[in-house]
Design a protein around this motif. Structure first.
Motif, PDB file in Angstrom:
ATOM      1  N   CYS A 296       0.826  -1.210   0.000  1.00  0.00           N
ATOM      2  CA  CYS A 296       0.000   0.000   0.000  1.00  0.00           C
ATOM      3  C   CYS A 296       0.859   1.257   0.000  1.00  0.00           C
ATOM      4  CB  CYS A 296      -0.949  -0.010   1.199  1.00  0.00           C
ATOM      5  SG  CYS A 296      -2.338  -1.169   1.028  1.00  0.00           S
ATOM      6  N   ARG A 297       2.007   1.220   0.661  1.00  0.00           N
ATOM      7  CA  ARG A 297       2.905   2.384   0.639  1.00  0.00           C
ATOM      8  C   ARG A 297       3.424   2.647  -0.775  1.00  0.00           C
ATOM      9  NH1 ARG A 297       4.421   0.091   5.693  1.00  0.00           N
ATOM     10  NH2 ARG A 297       6.254  -0.961   4.844  1.00  0.00           N
ATOM     11  N   LEU A 298       3.774   1.590  -1.508  1.00  0.00           N
ATOM     12  CA  LEU A 298       4.212   1.762  -2.891  1.00  0.00           C
ATOM     13  C   LEU A 298       3.084   2.313  -3.749  1.00  0.00           C
ATOM     14  CD1 LEU A 298       6.444   0.925  -5.192  1.00  0.00           C
ATOM     15  CD2 LEU A 298       4.727  -0.813  -5.676  1.00  0.00           C
ATOM     16  N   MET A 299       1.894   1.785  -3.572  1.00  0.00           N
ATOM     17  CA  MET A 299       0.761   2.251  -4.372  1.00  0.00           C
ATOM     18  C   MET A 299       0.464   3.718  -4.106  1.00  0.00           C
ATOM     19  SD  MET A 299      -1.804  -1.053  -4.245  1.00  0.00           S
ATOM     20  CE  MET A 299      -2.832  -0.426  -5.587  1.00  0.00           C
ATOM     21  N   GLU A 300       0.594   4.124  -2.850  1.00  0.00           N
ATOM     22  CA  GLU A 300       0.356   5.528  -2.523  1.00  0.00           C
ATOM     23  C   GLU A 300       1.442   6.413  -3.123  1.00  0.00           C
ATOM     24  OE1 GLU A 300      -1.846   7.783   0.998  1.00  0.00           O
ATOM     25  OE2 GLU A 300      -0.537   6.133   1.605  1.00  0.00           O
ATOM     26  N   LEU A 301       2.691   5.964  -3.057  1.00  0.00           N
ATOM     27  CA  LEU A 301       3.805   6.747  -3.590  1.00  0.00           C
ATOM     28  C   LEU A 301       3.668   6.954  -5.089  1.00  0.00           C
ATOM     29  CD1 LEU A 301       6.611   8.068  -3.179  1.00  0.00           C
ATOM     30  CD2 LEU A 301       7.605   5.800  -3.601  1.00  0.00           C
ATOM     31  N   HIS A 302       3.312   5.895  -5.812  1.00  0.00           N
ATOM     32  CA  HIS A 302       3.245   5.965  -7.274  1.00  0.00           C
ATOM     33  C   HIS A 302       1.825   6.182  -7.790  1.00  0.00           C
ATOM     34  CE1 HIS A 302       7.431   4.897  -8.199  1.00  0.00           C
ATOM     35  NE2 HIS A 302       7.371   4.111  -7.142  1.00  0.00           N
ATOM     36  N   ARG A 303       0.864   6.343  -6.877  1.00  0.00           N
ATOM     37  CA  ARG A 303      -0.536   6.529  -7.260  1.00  0.00           C
ATOM     38  C   ARG A 303      -0.985   5.437  -8.243  1.00  0.00           C
ATOM     39  NH1 ARG A 303      -0.926   9.276  -3.228  1.00  0.00           N
ATOM     40  NH2 ARG A 303      -2.132  11.204  -3.061  1.00  0.00           N
ATOM     41  N   ILE A 304      -0.720   4.195  -7.882  1.00  0.00           N
ATOM     42  CA  ILE A 304      -1.106   3.054  -8.707  1.00  0.00           C
ATOM     43  C   ILE A 304      -2.577   2.734  -8.437  1.00  0.00           C
ATOM     44  CG2 ILE A 304      -0.754   0.600  -9.158  1.00  0.00           C
ATOM     45  CD1 ILE A 304       2.192   1.028  -8.433  1.00  0.00           C
ATOM     46  N   ALA A 305      -3.388   2.844  -9.469  1.00  0.00           N
ATOM     47  CA  ALA A 305      -4.827   2.613  -9.345  1.00  0.00           C
ATOM     48  C   ALA A 305      -5.182   1.238  -9.887  1.00  0.00           C
ATOM     49  CB  ALA A 305      -5.604   3.685 -10.099  1.00  0.00           C
ATOM     50  N   PRO A 306      -5.749   0.356  -9.077  1.00  0.00           N
ATOM     51  CA  PRO A 306      -6.162  -0.953  -9.573  1.00  0.00           C
ATOM     52  C   PRO A 306      -7.145  -0.830 -10.733  1.00  0.00           C
ATOM     53  CG  PRO A 306      -6.233  -0.893  -7.173  1.00  0.00           C
ATOM     54  CD  PRO A 306      -6.004   0.517  -7.630  1.00  0.00           C
ATOM     55  N   VAL A 307      -7.095  -1.803 -11.636  1.00  0.00           N
ATOM     56  CA  VAL A 307      -7.983  -1.792 -12.798  1.00  0.00           C
ATOM     57  C   VAL A 307      -9.245  -2.575 -12.450  1.00  0.00           C
ATOM     58  CG1 VAL A 307      -8.266  -2.461 -15.206  1.00  0.00           C
ATOM     59  CG2 VAL A 307      -6.042  -1.638 -14.383  1.00  0.00           C
ATOM     60  N   VAL A 308     -10.344  -1.863 -12.265  1.00  0.00           N
ATOM     61  CA  VAL A 308     -11.649  -2.476 -12.034  1.00  0.00           C
ATOM     62  C   VAL A 308     -12.394  -2.454 -13.360  1.00  0.00           C
ATOM     63  CG1 VAL A 308     -13.825  -2.330 -10.782  1.00  0.00           C
ATOM     64  CG2 VAL A 308     -11.680  -1.777  -9.615  1.00  0.00           C
ATOM     65  N   ASP A 309     -12.586  -3.625 -13.939  1.00  0.00           N
ATOM     66  CA  ASP A 309     -13.133  -3.714 -15.292  1.00  0.00           C
ATOM     67  C   ASP A 309     -14.644  -3.814 -15.312  1.00  0.00           C
ATOM     68  OD1 ASP A 309     -12.606  -3.941 -18.154  1.00  0.00           O
ATOM     69  OD2 ASP A 309     -13.357  -5.988 -17.954  1.00  0.00           O
ATOM     70  N   LYS A 310     -15.210  -4.521 -14.341  1.00  0.00           N
ATOM     71  CA  LYS A 310     -16.649  -4.741 -14.322  1.00  0.00           C
ATOM     72  C   LYS A 310     -17.179  -4.599 -12.900  1.00  0.00           C
ATOM     73  CE  LYS A 310     -16.661  -7.896 -18.301  1.00  0.00           C
ATOM     74  NZ  LYS A 310     -17.332  -6.938 -19.198  1.00  0.00           N
ATOM     75  N   LEU A 311     -18.328  -3.917 -12.784  1.00  0.00           N
ATOM     76  CA  LEU A 311     -18.989  -3.720 -11.502  1.00  0.00           C
ATOM     77  C   LEU A 311     -20.384  -4.342 -11.545  1.00  0.00           C
ATOM     78  CD1 LEU A 311     -18.138   0.033 -10.761  1.00  0.00           C
ATOM     79  CD2 LEU A 311     -17.350  -1.940  -9.440  1.00  0.00           C
ATOM     80  N   PHE A 312     -20.749  -5.040 -10.469  1.00  0.00           N
ATOM     81  CA  PHE A 312     -22.077  -5.628 -10.333  1.00  0.00           C
ATOM     82  C   PHE A 312     -22.613  -5.305  -8.940  1.00  0.00           C
ATOM     83  CE2 PHE A 312     -19.950  -8.260 -13.452  1.00  0.00           C
ATOM     84  CZ  PHE A 312     -20.946  -8.643 -14.348  1.00  0.00           C
ATOM     85  N   PRO A 313     -23.931  -5.159  -8.776  1.00  0.00           N
ATOM     86  CA  PRO A 313     -24.489  -5.153  -7.422  1.00  0.00           C
ATOM     87  C   PRO A 313     -24.178  -6.494  -6.745  1.00  0.00           C
ATOM     88  CG  PRO A 313     -26.120  -4.442  -9.048  1.00  0.00           C
ATOM     89  CD  PRO A 313     -24.964  -5.001  -9.816  1.00  0.00           C
ATOM     90  N   TRP A 314     -23.947  -6.480  -5.437  1.00  0.00           N
ATOM     91  CA  TRP A 314     -23.497  -7.697  -4.764  1.00  0.00           C
ATOM     92  C   TRP A 314     -24.541  -8.808  -4.834  1.00  0.00           C
ATOM     93  CZ3 TRP A 314     -25.323 -10.072  -0.180  1.00  0.00           C
ATOM     94  CH2 TRP A 314     -26.344  -9.392   0.483  1.00  0.00           C
ATOM     95  N   THR A 315     -25.808  -8.427  -5.000  1.00  0.00           N
ATOM     96  CA  THR A 315     -26.856  -9.433  -5.111  1.00  0.00           C
ATOM     97  C   THR A 315     -26.865 -10.102  -6.487  1.00  0.00           C
ATOM     98  OG1 THR A 315     -28.376  -7.632  -5.674  1.00  0.00           O
ATOM     99  CG2 THR A 315     -28.350  -8.374  -3.374  1.00  0.00           C
TER     100      THR A 315
END
Length: 337
Positions: A296-315
């Motif tokens: 998480c420290r590396l991600m914050e330093l380099h502003r690495i944003a995970p790639v979220v490709d698809k979103l669904f309602p949890w149901t």
């Protein structure tokens, strides 16, 4: 509260939303209202009744990877407080140091009920605060896929800037591996059956692209781009379906990290090849809380944003799993609460 649950005969059709009592945190525990969970291939195997680290149980609440907000804490908890946004940790008792049986027996989903529920109680040691710049959906992708890629690159392999990492496919672990390797100055080669997905990988910094449908012997381009030497690290997610090519693509003394079996079990493992190139073949499963917080420290330093490709309602978890089965995603699939 409501929760996702699956039981015999298992399978996507057996996955359902059930009512359950609101949980209450005990000593050393926290109550978390979940905001998002992400899918891993392990979750699909769990829902299908293929994967289990627990004795036979009546029902499984899936998902190891989630983001939520602490609503209450039990006696003796000081690591987090109500209002803190946290990620679940894949292994609830692996805080630091090397793995052992007890640490690896504390994974969410199986044997410990997972994060696929509106309210969940976890060990206070089994959650971690997360970077503010990430969305809830992005945080939910970190506990398994991101941490697995991190451990492959920076904990177990002996890499230097300019070394070559081969990444198989464009699922969660591979895309996180690409992002982390690029930030660390490593040369990357990634494979896919889709030219469109390869173009997206190039936009994230991939140096070399291989369509494995067009080039089934993808070990050859790995050799070509490394001047015949081979890759320093291969993050092997295919299992029996790809290990033969990985053995041909690795350099002498290189490191193959076995982290998945999306290509199937069994397959063309030839010990003579492994002996001949003195490579290291290591199975690994995620990592510790110390590793997670370093990541998480590396991600914050380099502003690495995970790639979220698809979103669904949890149901609509069934539809999300169907998309995973179809291989439609690039990066991660996330369920929102």
């Amino acid at each position: 509260m409501r929760a996702l649950q699956v039981k015999e005969p298992y399978g996507l059709d057996a996955l359902e939303v059930v009512e359950a009592p609101d949980p209450v945190p005990g000593p050393g525990e926290v109550l978390v209202r979940m905001r998002a969970v992400s899918l891993n291939y392990r979750d699909l195997l769990m829902v299908q009744g293929v994967y289990s680290r627990a004795p036979k149980i009546d029902a499984i609440t899936p998902f190891s990877d989630g983001c939520g907000v602490v609503e209450a804490v039990g006696p003796g908890v000081s690591r987090v407080k109500p209002g803190d946004r946290v990620a679940t940790l894949f292994f609830q008792r692996w805080i630091s140091g090397p793995p052992n049986l007890d640490k690896l027996s504390s994974s969410l989903g199986s044997p410990i009920p997972g994060a696929g529920r509106e309210l969940a109680v976890f060990s206070a040691d089994g959650v971690s605060k997360v970077p503010d710049f990430l969305t809830d959906q992005q945080v939910a992708t970190l506990p398994c896929a991101a941490l697995t890629a991190w451990r492959c690159l920076f904990e177990d392999a002996d890499l230097r800037p300019g070394d070559t990492v081969a990444l198989l496919g464009t699922g969660g672990v591979s895309i996180f591996g690409l992002q982390f390797a690029h930030a660390a100055g490593l040369r990357t080669l990634i494979t896919s059956s889709s030219d469109g997905k390869l173009a997206r990988a190039k936009a994230l910094g991939a140096d070399h692209l291989v369509n494995y449908r067009q080039t089934p012997e993808w070990s050859k381009p790995v050799r070509e781009v490394t001047g015949g030497v081979g890759a320093d690290l291969i993050i092997e997610v295919g299992g029996g379906g790809t290990i033969e090519q990985s053995l041909k693509a690795i350099r002498i003394g290189g490191h193959i990290a076995i982290v998945g079996v999306v290509g199937g079990f069994g397959g063309g493992f030839n010990p003579a090849v492994l002996i001949g190139n003195s490579a290291r073949l290591q199975g690994l499963s995620v990592g510790s809380r110390d590793m997670f917080e370093a990541m998480c420290r590396l991600m914050e330093l380099h502003r690495i944003a995970p790639v979220v490709d698809k979103l669904f309602p949890w149901t609509e978890a069934k539809a999300a799993f169907a998309a995973m089965q179809a291989g439609e995603h690039f990066g991660k699939i996330v369920l929102e609460f």
